[in-house]
Design a protein around this motif. Structure first.
Motif, short mmCIF file in Angstrom:
data_model
loop_
_atom_site.label_atom_id
_atom_site.label_comp_id
_atom_site.label_asym_id
_atom_site.label_seq_id
_atom_site.Cartn_x
_atom_site.Cartn_y
_atom_site.Cartn_z
N GLU A 25 0.81 -1.22 0.00
CA GLU A 25 0.00 0.00 0.00
C GLU A 25 0.85 1.28 0.00
OE1 GLU A 25 -2.45 -0.86 3.35
OE2 GLU A 25 -3.60 -2.33 2.18
N ALA A 26 2.14 1.11 -0.03
CA ALA A 26 3.03 2.28 0.02
C ALA A 26 2.80 3.20 -1.18
CB ALA A 26 4.49 1.82 0.03
N ASN A 27 3.03 4.48 -0.95
CA ASN A 27 2.94 5.46 -2.03
C ASN A 27 4.11 5.22 -2.99
OD1 ASN A 27 3.84 8.04 -3.30
ND2 ASN A 27 1.89 8.72 -2.44
N ILE A 28 3.78 5.04 -4.27
CA ILE A 28 4.85 4.66 -5.22
C ILE A 28 5.90 5.77 -5.35
CG2 ILE A 28 3.72 5.45 -7.36
CD1 ILE A 28 4.80 2.52 -8.39
N ASP A 29 5.48 7.01 -5.24
CA ASP A 29 6.46 8.11 -5.33
C ASP A 29 7.42 8.08 -4.14
OD1 ASP A 29 5.50 9.05 -7.73
OD2 ASP A 29 3.97 10.29 -6.77
N ASP A 30 6.92 7.63 -3.01
CA ASP A 30 7.79 7.54 -1.85
C ASP A 30 8.82 6.41 -2.04
OD1 ASP A 30 8.63 8.41 0.70
OD2 ASP A 30 7.76 6.59 1.56
N ILE B 26 9.91 5.38 -4.88
CA ILE B 26 10.85 5.91 -5.88
C ILE B 26 11.89 6.80 -5.21
CG2 ILE B 26 11.06 7.51 -7.84
CD1 ILE B 26 8.39 6.30 -8.87
N SER B 27 11.42 7.66 -4.31
CA SER B 27 12.40 8.58 -3.67
C SER B 27 13.40 7.81 -2.82
CB SER B 27 11.67 9.66 -2.85
OG SER B 27 11.18 9.10 -1.66
N ILE B 28 12.99 6.68 -2.25
CA ILE B 28 13.92 5.89 -1.42
C ILE B 28 14.92 5.13 -2.29
CG2 ILE B 28 14.06 3.93 0.20
CD1 ILE B 28 11.28 4.81 1.27
N ILE B 29 14.46 4.60 -3.43
CA ILE B 29 15.35 3.72 -4.22
C ILE B 29 15.97 4.43 -5.43
CG2 ILE B 29 14.02 1.67 -3.54
CD1 ILE B 29 12.94 1.57 -6.44
N ARG B 30 15.76 5.72 -5.55
CA ARG B 30 16.19 6.48 -6.73
C ARG B 30 17.66 6.23 -7.10
NH1 ARG B 30 14.41 10.81 -9.71
NH2 ARG B 30 12.46 10.87 -8.57
N SER B 31 18.53 6.13 -6.10
CA SER B 31 19.98 6.04 -6.38
C SER B 31 20.39 4.76 -7.11
CB SER B 31 20.77 6.15 -5.07
OG SER B 31 20.37 5.12 -4.20
N ILE B 32 19.52 3.73 -7.14
CA ILE B 32 19.94 2.48 -7.78
C ILE B 32 19.55 2.39 -9.26
CG2 ILE B 32 19.99 1.10 -5.68
CD1 ILE B 32 17.29 -0.06 -6.48
N GLY B 33 18.86 3.42 -9.77
CA GLY B 33 18.53 3.43 -11.20
C GLY B 33 17.28 2.62 -11.52
N TYR C 126 14.36 3.23 -11.37
CA TYR C 126 13.55 3.26 -10.14
C TYR C 126 12.05 3.22 -10.38
CZ TYR C 126 14.66 8.02 -11.59
OH TYR C 126 14.89 9.13 -12.33
N ASN C 127 11.58 3.75 -11.52
CA ASN C 127 10.12 3.71 -11.75
C ASN C 127 9.65 2.27 -11.85
OD1 ASN C 127 9.48 6.48 -11.84
ND2 ASN C 127 10.38 6.63 -13.88
N ARG C 128 10.37 1.50 -12.69
CA ARG C 128 10.01 0.10 -12.89
C ARG C 128 10.18 -0.69 -11.59
NH1 ARG C 128 13.67 -2.97 -16.35
NH2 ARG C 128 14.27 -0.92 -17.10
N LYS C 129 11.29 -0.46 -10.92
CA LYS C 129 11.57 -1.23 -9.70
C LYS C 129 10.58 -0.91 -8.58
CE LYS C 129 16.46 -2.17 -10.61
NZ LYS C 129 17.85 -1.78 -10.36
N ALA C 130 10.14 0.33 -8.50
CA ALA C 130 9.15 0.69 -7.47
C ALA C 130 7.84 -0.06 -7.72
CB ALA C 130 8.92 2.20 -7.47
N PHE C 131 7.47 -0.17 -9.00
CA PHE C 131 6.27 -0.93 -9.35
C PHE C 131 6.45 -2.40 -8.95
CE2 PHE C 131 4.57 -3.87 -12.56
CZ PHE C 131 3.21 -3.74 -12.31
N TYR C 132 7.63 -2.96 -9.26
CA TYR C 132 7.90 -4.36 -8.91
C TYR C 132 7.76 -4.58 -7.40
CZ TYR C 132 10.22 -4.88 -13.53
OH TYR C 132 10.51 -4.92 -14.87
N VAL C 133 8.32 -3.67 -6.62
CA VAL C 133 8.29 -3.82 -5.15
C VAL C 133 6.85 -3.91 -4.66
CG1 VAL C 133 8.74 -2.62 -2.96
CG2 VAL C 133 10.50 -2.67 -4.74
N LYS C 134 6.02 -2.98 -5.10
CA LYS C 134 4.62 -2.96 -4.66
C LYS C 134 3.87 -4.21 -5.12
CE LYS C 134 1.84 0.65 -5.03
NZ LYS C 134 1.21 0.90 -3.73
#
Ligand code: SF4
Length: 208
Positions: free
Chosen positions: A64-69, A71-78, A80-88
């Motif tokens: 349920e996490a906010n995807i933009d949040d 993204i802001s946490i994992i941004r440094s690993i590149g 990040y948009n795709r990976k944030a979606f994968y995490v959720k």
């Protein structure tokens, strides 16, 4: 002594107790850390996962996490948009379809976004100690340089060849050793050939 014995002895001398370099405390943390490590170093992943998993300490909060949040946490690993979606999405599937436990079923795991054969192999061998050899960029390169696989082999073919080279009991260990060997010794650029005891059997060295 044949070449495979030589390679095994050398890997055992360099890395007697190889360990996965990703940090994690729970099954899903490991799975997500492996997914995040695509095209990123384990070191860079270890810098972002503590914040991610402490801010969202269970699967329900993570899905349920906010995807933009995220993204802001994992941004440094590149990527990040795709990976944030994968995490959720991985968190949602594990919570809603797998009783909150990462399964051992390969098909089910590979149906999750961002989870391919290599991710599954790493996860199953590291977390459940199931015999698997994951072929990442290091394992692929080193196997070909050492003549354990052929230049034209795709990663699945390399995996099959390595399975034949090594005893099944040692698959997980050999995978970790080959990763470390490729990461720190037989690097892609400027491998440490001067200090390598495998140079007499190395195809790369032979070509040079
Ligand atoms: S001789 Fe060089 S290229 Fe060959 S395995 Fe050793 S470090 Fe790698």
């Amino acid at each position: 002594m044949n070449n495979i014995n030589k390679i095994e002895d050398y890997l055992d001398s360099l890395y007697p107790n190889p360990k996965c370099e990703l940090n994690y405390n729970k099954d899903y943390e490991l799975l997500i850390a492996i997914v995040l490590s695509a095209q990123a170093t384990d070191k860079s992943v270890n810098l972002v996962t503590p914040k991610l998993f402490s801010k969202y300490p269970n699967l329900k909060l993570l899905k349920e996490a906010n995807i933009d949040d995220i993204i802001s946490i994992i941004r440094s690993i590149g990527t990040y948009n795709r990976k944030a979606f994968y995490v959720k999405e991985i968190a949602r599937i594990l919570d809603e379809e797998c009783n909150g436990v990462v399964p051992t079923d390969r098909d089910l795991l590979e149906s999750m976004p961002g989870v391919g054969r290599k991710v599954v192999n790493v996860f199953l061998s590291e977390f459940y100690h199931l015999p698997n050899i994951a072929v990442d960029t290091h394992v692929n390169r080193v196997s070909k340089r050492l003549g354990l696989a052929k230049e034209k082999d795709d990663v699945l073919k390399v995996e099959r060849r390595l399975e034949k080279c090594f005893s099944k009991d040692n698959w997980a260990k050999r995978h970790l050793q080959l990763v470390l060997f490729g990461r720190y010794h037989c690097k892609s650029i400027r491998p440490n050939c001067d200090n390598c005891l495998l140079k007499d059997i190395c195809k790369y060295k032979e070509k040079k």
